[in-house]
Write a protein that holds these residues in place. Sequence first.
Motif, short mmCIF file in Angstrom:
data_model
loop_
_atom_site.label_atom_id
_atom_site.label_comp_id
_atom_site.label_asym_id
_atom_site.label_seq_id
_atom_site.Cartn_x
_atom_site.Cartn_y
_atom_site.Cartn_z
N UNK A 98 0.79 -1.23 0.00
CA UNK A 98 0.00 0.00 0.00
C UNK A 98 0.82 1.28 0.00
N UNK A 99 2.15 1.16 -0.06
CA UNK A 99 2.92 2.40 -0.12
C UNK A 99 4.09 2.23 -1.08
N UNK A 100 4.74 3.36 -1.34
CA UNK A 100 5.92 3.32 -2.19
C UNK A 100 6.87 4.42 -1.74
N UNK A 101 8.15 4.10 -1.81
CA UNK A 101 9.18 5.08 -1.47
C UNK A 101 9.99 5.36 -2.73
N UNK A 102 10.04 6.60 -3.14
CA UNK A 102 10.82 6.96 -4.33
C UNK A 102 11.93 7.90 -3.91
N UNK A 104 15.13 10.16 -5.21
CA UNK A 104 15.68 10.77 -6.43
C UNK A 104 16.94 10.10 -6.94
N UNK A 105 17.80 9.68 -6.02
CA UNK A 105 19.10 9.17 -6.48
C UNK A 105 19.19 7.65 -6.52
N UNK A 106 18.12 6.98 -6.17
CA UNK A 106 18.18 5.51 -6.16
C UNK A 106 17.47 4.97 -7.38
N UNK A 107 17.89 3.81 -7.83
CA UNK A 107 17.05 3.22 -8.87
C UNK A 107 16.79 1.76 -8.64
N UNK A 108 15.58 1.38 -9.01
CA UNK A 108 15.15 -0.01 -8.83
C UNK A 108 15.02 -0.70 -10.18
N UNK A 109 15.18 0.04 -11.27
CA UNK A 109 15.00 -0.55 -12.60
C UNK A 109 16.18 -1.43 -12.96
N UNK A 110 15.92 -2.47 -13.74
CA UNK A 110 17.01 -3.31 -14.25
C UNK A 110 17.72 -2.54 -15.34
N UNK A 111 18.96 -2.27 -15.08
CA UNK A 111 19.76 -1.35 -15.86
C UNK A 111 19.90 -1.78 -17.32
N UNK A 112 20.02 -3.06 -17.57
CA UNK A 112 20.33 -3.54 -18.91
C UNK A 112 19.12 -3.96 -19.72
N UNK A 167 9.24 6.36 -11.48
CA UNK A 167 7.94 6.69 -10.90
C UNK A 167 6.90 5.64 -11.28
N UNK A 168 6.88 5.27 -12.55
CA UNK A 168 5.90 4.27 -13.00
C UNK A 168 6.11 2.97 -12.23
N UNK A 169 7.38 2.55 -12.13
CA UNK A 169 7.66 1.30 -11.40
C UNK A 169 7.17 1.40 -9.96
N UNK A 170 7.28 2.59 -9.39
CA UNK A 170 6.90 2.76 -7.99
C UNK A 170 5.38 2.86 -7.82
N UNK A 171 4.68 3.14 -8.91
CA UNK A 171 3.24 3.41 -8.79
C UNK A 171 2.39 2.30 -9.39
N UNK B 89 21.37 -0.42 -1.77
CA UNK B 89 20.47 -0.89 -2.83
C UNK B 89 19.47 -1.90 -2.28
N UNK B 90 19.81 -2.47 -1.14
CA UNK B 90 18.89 -3.39 -0.45
C UNK B 90 17.56 -2.70 -0.13
N UNK B 91 17.60 -1.38 0.02
CA UNK B 91 16.37 -0.61 0.28
C UNK B 91 15.26 -0.96 -0.71
N UNK B 92 15.65 -1.15 -1.98
CA UNK B 92 14.66 -1.46 -3.01
C UNK B 92 13.87 -2.72 -2.70
N UNK B 93 14.47 -3.62 -1.95
CA UNK B 93 13.81 -4.89 -1.67
C UNK B 93 13.06 -4.86 -0.36
N UNK B 94 13.63 -4.17 0.62
CA UNK B 94 13.03 -4.20 1.95
C UNK B 94 11.68 -3.49 2.00
N UNK B 95 11.41 -2.64 1.01
CA UNK B 95 10.10 -1.98 1.03
C UNK B 95 9.08 -2.76 0.21
N UNK B 96 9.50 -3.86 -0.38
CA UNK B 96 8.58 -4.61 -1.25
C UNK B 96 8.22 -5.96 -0.66
N UNK B 97 7.04 -6.47 -1.05
CA UNK B 97 6.67 -7.80 -0.55
C UNK B 97 7.41 -8.91 -1.29
N UNK B 98 8.72 -8.95 -1.12
CA UNK B 98 9.50 -10.02 -1.72
C UNK B 98 10.65 -10.32 -0.76
#
Lengths: 327, 266
Positions: A98-102, A104-112, A167-171, B89-98
């Motif tokens: 039910x929430x998302x943390x975005x 500015x300097x972090x990324x969760x996308x698969x780079x390649x 943003x899209x990934x987070x939403x 980078x672990x932050x990306x996982x700890x906030x998600x249900x995985x």
Amino acid sequence: MPVIEVKNLKKYYRVHQKEPGLAGSIKSLFHRKYYDAKAVDGVSFSIDEGELIGFIGPNGAGKTTTLKVLSGLLYPTSGHVSVLGYIPWDRKPAFQKQFSLVMGQKNQLWWDLPAMESFILNKEIYEVPQAQYNKTLDELVDLLEVKDYLKVQVRKLSLGQRMKMELIAALIHSPKILFLDEPTIGLDVVMQKKMRDFIKEYNRRFNSTIILTSHYMDDVKELCERVIIIDKGKLLFDGALSEIIKKFANHKLLTVVFSEPVDEKKLADIGVVKKFDYPQCVISVRRNATSLAAAELLQHFPVADLNIEEPQIEDIIREVFTGKDLA
Amino acid sequence: MRKYLTVFAIDWQNQFIYRLNFVLWRFRNILRVLMTYFLWSTIFSVQTSVFGYTREQIMAYLLLVIFLYGFVGSSPSNDNIGGEVSSGALNNFLTKPIGYLRYWFTRDLSSKLLNVIFAVGEIFLLWLIFRPPLVFSSQPAVILIGILMLVSAVIIFYLLGKLALASVFWAPENTWGFMFVVLVLMEMLTGLIFPLDILPRSAFTALQFTPFPYLLYFPLAAFIGRLSPLEAVRLLFQSLVWLGILFYLVKRVWSAGYKVYSASGG
Ligand SMILES: Nc1ncnc2c1ncn2[C@@H]1O[C@H](COP(=O)(O)OP(=O)(O)OP(=O)(O)O)[C@@H](O)[C@H]1O
Ligand SMILES: [Mg+2]
């Protein structure tokens, strides 16, 4: 019923102190000295559903730390926190959906890979039904105008394009609560504006609760009715943006246009001369001495025009941050 | 479950981006077989049988052990987790249900599959060149137990790595943690370079009280018919005991780690 409640939150980081140089390194191998960095030091606030809060403060104030506690990344040193009725650091899947943390300097996308792949992965992680996923994705892609970049490797996107994808990934799981940590950092003015419009629209359309941190006052002025200001881990202000002026501005600005040259030194008796650019001059005076100062000016100087104004919100906030008194 | 299948699929795609890395990694594996082989060849140039192994038997052993090593030892999680914990980078996982450790285990499996596919080809090639007599256990039950031991070995190796890497939570500067210790022991004590039963009896017995021989040597011993059914069952059981102990330790240490995790970044 508030969706976010924070009571007397404290987060101290344990920091290992190292003396400089090689000798210091060796010494610290055997004997470690620690001190507590008080990143958040007794902060309380509560936030209702659908609010869009500006969370501001100078560098190192404790904003990011607070958001990390609210998202369950950090365990607080003490205090009570409840988000949507959950304790964040329990990290319950029902809460995480039910929430998302975005950041500015972090990324969760698969780079390649193209961003699309990361969206699909998030869809599965958050267990979003296919139909809802299609609808949300279409909407977001439309709002952010990124249709053409969905199949491009993330590493080949520009910073702005990538931020939109982040943003899209987070939403994609339609979070009820959004923590945005400096979402406009590094973007050009046009992109900043677009990002702001998007945040505003998202908040309006989905009635989502948003906490936004930013060092750009335009973000806050345009988006947030309510702001929370912290500094050195302590809460300085919590209320409507317009209230900041009442609370902190102990001065007003007199803008004078002279009809003849005047002696700048004499103006110093009236108040602090902020700008003198003949024929115009801006003088800052104590709020309760405004009318007196205006009368003095009119009496002793060749005044063609006189204006009394509230100071700019930026100036007040800068004043609050630096703890300086401008009047 | 579906989320991990998707992780598997996406990692599989990702691996093909790093084709060159992969080819080099496999090349290193072939070199390793050849080097070990030539090492043994010098020994066999002065005698025909060493510790009860003939030249051909040793070659067969080495070929198979390298195959198993491709399966058990390929574990990109070991190269990545330290950095992710340290950089935040672990932050990306700890906030998600995985589950973070499950996520990386899944990616490891994807890597193992690719490695095994290639290893089959390589081993076939090497076999064509050296033609060692490959002898397998004639008892299907022992082979089956061997497979179970192999599954257990994969998990044990994963857990050992994660236990070593957990130290990064407390010392984020050292992203490699104690990983190098695990890898050195892996080379020495698992049977990767020589069959462990050439060691003195007492040393061999003592080794059974560490998790290392369960990683490569015992599963392989089951496949090549060096274990009786009874021995195989006992060793499988001991392997599972190690799995249980490590599982418990990793769970405890990681949950303590999450508590001190400082979520750097941002
Ligand atoms: N992992 C950490 N270990 C030790 N101290 C930390 C850590 N993270 C932050 N701090 C300290 O805590 C304080 C608050 O940091 P925080 O990142 O919350 O500030 P911020 O308000 O987000 O600042 P900025 O606007 O620069 O992003 C800073 O003094 C910082 O040095
Ligand atoms: Mg910050």
